[in-house]
Motif scaffolding. Structure first.
Motif, short mmCIF file in Angstrom:
data_model
loop_
_atom_site.label_atom_id
_atom_site.label_comp_id
_atom_site.label_asym_id
_atom_site.label_seq_id
_atom_site.Cartn_x
_atom_site.Cartn_y
_atom_site.Cartn_z
N ASP A 166 17.49 80.19 -94.11
CA ASP A 166 17.13 79.01 -94.95
C ASP A 166 15.60 79.17 -95.18
OD1 ASP A 166 15.59 76.07 -94.02
OD2 ASP A 166 17.24 76.24 -95.20
N THR A 167 15.33 78.71 -96.36
CA THR A 167 14.07 79.11 -96.98
C THR A 167 13.49 77.66 -97.27
OG1 THR A 167 14.82 79.71 -99.03
CG2 THR A 167 14.31 81.36 -97.68
N SER A 168 14.13 76.51 -97.11
CA SER A 168 13.86 75.02 -97.60
C SER A 168 12.41 74.81 -97.03
CB SER A 168 14.60 74.17 -97.00
OG SER A 168 14.87 74.21 -95.77
N GLY A 169 12.23 75.26 -95.70
CA GLY A 169 10.77 75.01 -95.20
C GLY A 169 10.68 73.37 -94.80
N PRO A 170 9.45 73.09 -94.30
CA PRO A 170 9.14 71.72 -93.95
C PRO A 170 9.06 70.89 -95.19
CG PRO A 170 7.36 73.02 -93.62
CD PRO A 170 8.58 73.72 -93.92
N VAL A 171 9.27 69.48 -95.15
CA VAL A 171 9.31 68.45 -96.16
C VAL A 171 7.89 68.09 -96.12
CG1 VAL A 171 11.54 67.86 -96.10
CG2 VAL A 171 9.84 66.68 -94.74
N ASP A 172 7.12 67.56 -97.36
CA ASP A 172 5.90 67.07 -97.38
C ASP A 172 6.01 65.89 -96.64
OD1 ASP A 172 5.10 69.10 -99.04
OD2 ASP A 172 5.73 67.64 -100.82
N GLN A 173 5.10 65.91 -95.60
CA GLN A 173 4.66 64.61 -94.83
C GLN A 173 3.37 63.84 -95.46
OE1 GLN A 173 3.84 66.43 -90.99
NE2 GLN A 173 5.99 66.74 -90.58
N THR A 174 4.05 62.75 -96.26
CA THR A 174 2.86 62.25 -97.13
C THR A 174 2.08 61.09 -96.42
OG1 THR A 174 4.63 60.52 -97.88
CG2 THR A 174 4.17 62.36 -99.31
N GLU A 175 2.57 60.56 -95.30
CA GLU A 175 1.79 59.31 -94.71
C GLU A 175 1.19 60.04 -93.30
OE1 GLU A 175 2.78 54.96 -92.81
OE2 GLU A 175 3.98 55.89 -94.38
N GLU A 176 -0.09 59.64 -92.97
CA GLU A 176 -0.56 59.99 -91.76
C GLU A 176 -0.23 59.17 -90.69
OE1 GLU A 176 -5.12 61.08 -89.96
OE2 GLU A 176 -4.94 60.82 -92.24
N LEU A 177 0.27 59.55 -89.71
CA LEU A 177 0.50 58.69 -88.47
C LEU A 177 -0.53 58.49 -87.51
CD1 LEU A 177 4.15 60.17 -87.70
CD2 LEU A 177 3.58 58.27 -89.34
N ASP A 178 -0.47 57.51 -86.62
CA ASP A 178 -1.39 57.44 -85.71
C ASP A 178 -0.66 58.39 -84.51
OD1 ASP A 178 -2.61 55.22 -86.73
OD2 ASP A 178 -1.33 53.78 -85.68
N ALA A 179 -1.57 58.88 -83.65
CA ALA A 179 -1.51 59.91 -82.70
C ALA A 179 -0.28 59.26 -81.75
CB ALA A 179 -2.70 60.10 -81.67
N PRO A 180 0.58 60.36 -80.80
CA PRO A 180 1.44 59.70 -80.27
C PRO A 180 0.90 58.86 -79.00
CG PRO A 180 1.73 61.96 -80.40
CD PRO A 180 0.24 61.55 -81.08
N GLN A 181 1.54 57.78 -78.55
CA GLN A 181 1.14 56.80 -77.66
C GLN A 181 1.70 57.38 -76.36
OE1 GLN A 181 2.24 52.81 -78.52
NE2 GLN A 181 1.06 52.62 -80.52
N ASP A 182 0.81 56.76 -75.24
CA ASP A 182 1.30 56.88 -73.95
C ASP A 182 2.84 56.36 -73.69
OD1 ASP A 182 -0.88 58.35 -73.26
OD2 ASP A 182 -1.85 56.49 -72.48
N THR A 183 3.64 56.85 -73.37
CA THR A 183 4.85 56.43 -73.03
C THR A 183 5.18 55.82 -71.62
OG1 THR A 183 5.55 58.68 -71.89
CG2 THR A 183 6.09 58.67 -74.35
N ASP A 184 5.87 54.72 -71.59
CA ASP A 184 6.28 54.05 -70.28
C ASP A 184 7.32 54.67 -69.52
OD1 ASP A 184 4.55 51.69 -71.49
OD2 ASP A 184 6.04 51.28 -72.81
N VAL A 185 8.25 55.39 -70.27
CA VAL A 185 9.24 55.93 -69.41
C VAL A 185 9.49 57.13 -69.83
CG1 VAL A 185 10.48 53.87 -69.13
CG2 VAL A 185 10.89 55.00 -71.12
N ASP A 186 10.20 58.17 -68.91
CA ASP A 186 10.14 59.62 -69.43
C ASP A 186 11.42 59.90 -70.35
OD1 ASP A 186 8.37 60.55 -67.58
OD2 ASP A 186 9.98 60.93 -65.98
N ARG A 187 12.34 58.83 -70.70
CA ARG A 187 13.56 58.90 -71.65
C ARG A 187 14.02 57.51 -71.59
NH1 ARG A 187 18.02 62.42 -68.60
NH2 ARG A 187 19.45 61.21 -70.07
N VAL A 188 14.77 57.32 -72.65
CA VAL A 188 15.59 56.39 -73.05
C VAL A 188 16.98 56.74 -73.06
CG1 VAL A 188 13.81 54.88 -74.22
CG2 VAL A 188 15.47 56.32 -75.57
N ALA A 189 17.39 58.02 -73.34
CA ALA A 189 18.69 58.42 -73.22
C ALA A 189 19.46 58.35 -72.08
CB ALA A 189 19.07 60.07 -73.81
N ALA A 190 20.53 57.52 -72.19
CA ALA A 190 21.40 57.36 -71.11
C ALA A 190 22.19 58.50 -70.58
CB ALA A 190 22.52 56.16 -71.34
#
Length: 365
Positions: free
Chosen positions: A41-65
């Motif tokens: 595969d040579t597609s590579g990453p897509v352009d990330q055009t919007e800058e996001l805020d930094a990851p936030q502190d999490t309240d829980v380790d996971r939500v996946a049941a």
């Protein structure tokens, strides 16, 4: 099923956002259950055009049941009354490592806890919306005769509690979900689950049962883009999800996630697949297996289909499939709209453990 304490390694993060996952028999899975990249595969990453805020502190380790956490089969033959308590929980958690999101849940897990009763049973439901929440919530049970499936009388703000009581009059497995005016946002963010109303004679006995849920996440980021992803209402209105998740997270039940679900060779396994949506039809498929017995839309009072390869599971429904496991190896649970598997997170693995059966499948004849 064991879940390691350490943070799981995100597949899309490791490969680069939007990178294609290799396809071999639809998706290649090494013996450890991880998902391998396609070296060609040579597609590579897509352009990330919007800058996001930094990851936030999490309240829980996971939500996946945990797919193995569901109530035992009905073992009573007279109507019973059940006290069911559900709490609406708003939490910040990871979609995958380095990617945080503000979820809304029932009980802190996606899908919400399965409610399991028998036809004719009475359910006394208490719904709590803790005061630390920021939004109103309610619950619509598709198994209820009544206004809004109970939603009209369970709409509550933070710090409030509601109670309703209903008789489970018709059998089947049905979705429940939040149904406030912005219900599509609340469901997308995780507020859905399943209620199983077993017929009076019960369901056929199986060796093991598993419970999964599929939903879409609409965010202002790209798949795998690190940072805090905010909910994107325009993307939801256009039905263009960033992620399509199994149990609310990307690739949670793979070797790169919390681990595969393991079963023993020869076990008959019943799988409940709840499609919360809110928008996309799931083309539900088991790579390396078949839905030997399949109840469309969870209609257990109808005759099931047999040997179904791929089946539609529409938003707001729950399908039931039973599979046999005659050979060892991975069974990959996917939505066969495969871009959702390759690029958006919709994959889980059941690992069948046991000795080879070359008379059935021989990889080296």
């Amino acid at each position: 099923m064991e879940f390691p304490d350490s943070s799981r390694r995100g597949i899309m993060t490791a490969l680069g956002a939007g990178a294609a996952i290799g396809l071999a028999g639809c998706v290649s899975t090494p013996s450890d259950g991880s998902v391998s990249a396609n070296e060609n595969d040579t597609s590579g990453p897509v352009d990330q055009t919007e800058e996001l805020d930094a990851p936030q502190d999490t309240d829980v380790d996971r939500v996946a049941a945990d797919p193995e956490e569901l109530p035992d089969p009905v073992d009573w033959d007279e109507p019973q009354r059940h006290e069911v308590e559900l709490t609406t929980t708003e939490v910040t958690a990871e979609i995958e490592p380095g990617v945080t999101f503000d979820y809304m849940t029932f009980g802190g897990r996606i899908p919400g806890p399965m409610v399991r009763v028998r036809q004719g049973d009475t359910v006394h439901l208490t719904l709590e919306n803790p005061e630390e929440n920021s939004m109103p919530h309610n619950i619509d049970f598709h198994a209820v005769y009544g206004p809004g499936g109970g939603a009209n009388h369970t709409t509550i703000g933070p710090g409030e509690t509601a109670e309703i009581e209903f008789t489970a009059m018709y059998p089947g497995v049905h979705v429940y979900h939040c149904a406030v005016p912005n219900m599509d946002h609340h469901i997308s963010a995780g507020m859905y689950g399943a209620i199983l109303v077993e017929p009076e004679e019960g369901l056929p006995e199986v060796d093991r049962e598993l419970y999964f849920g599929q939903n879409e996440l609409y965010t202002n980021g790209d798949p795998g883009q690190e940072g805090h992803h905010s909910f994107d209402y325009d993307a939801m209105a256009n039905e263009e999800p960033t992620y399509v998740c199994l149990n609310g997270e990307a690739y949670a039940f793979t070797g790169d996630g919390y681990g595969t679900v393991t079963v023993d060779k020869g076990e008959r396994v019943r799988i409940f697949h709840s499609n919360g949506g809110p928008n996309l039809i799931s083309s539900w498929h088991a790579i390396g297996n078949v839905w030997e017995t399949f109840y469309r839309d969870g209609a257990v009072a109808s005759d099931p289909d047999h040997y179904v390869e791929t089946a539609p599971v529409v938003p707001g429904s729950v399908a039931i499939a039973e599979i046999d496991t005659p050979v060892p190896g991975p069974i990959k649970l996917v939505d066969h709209a495969l871009s959702r598997v390759v690029r958006k997170g919709m994959l889980g693995v059941i690992e069948v453990e046991g000795e080879p059966e070359p008379d059935i499948y021989n990889p080296d004849p």
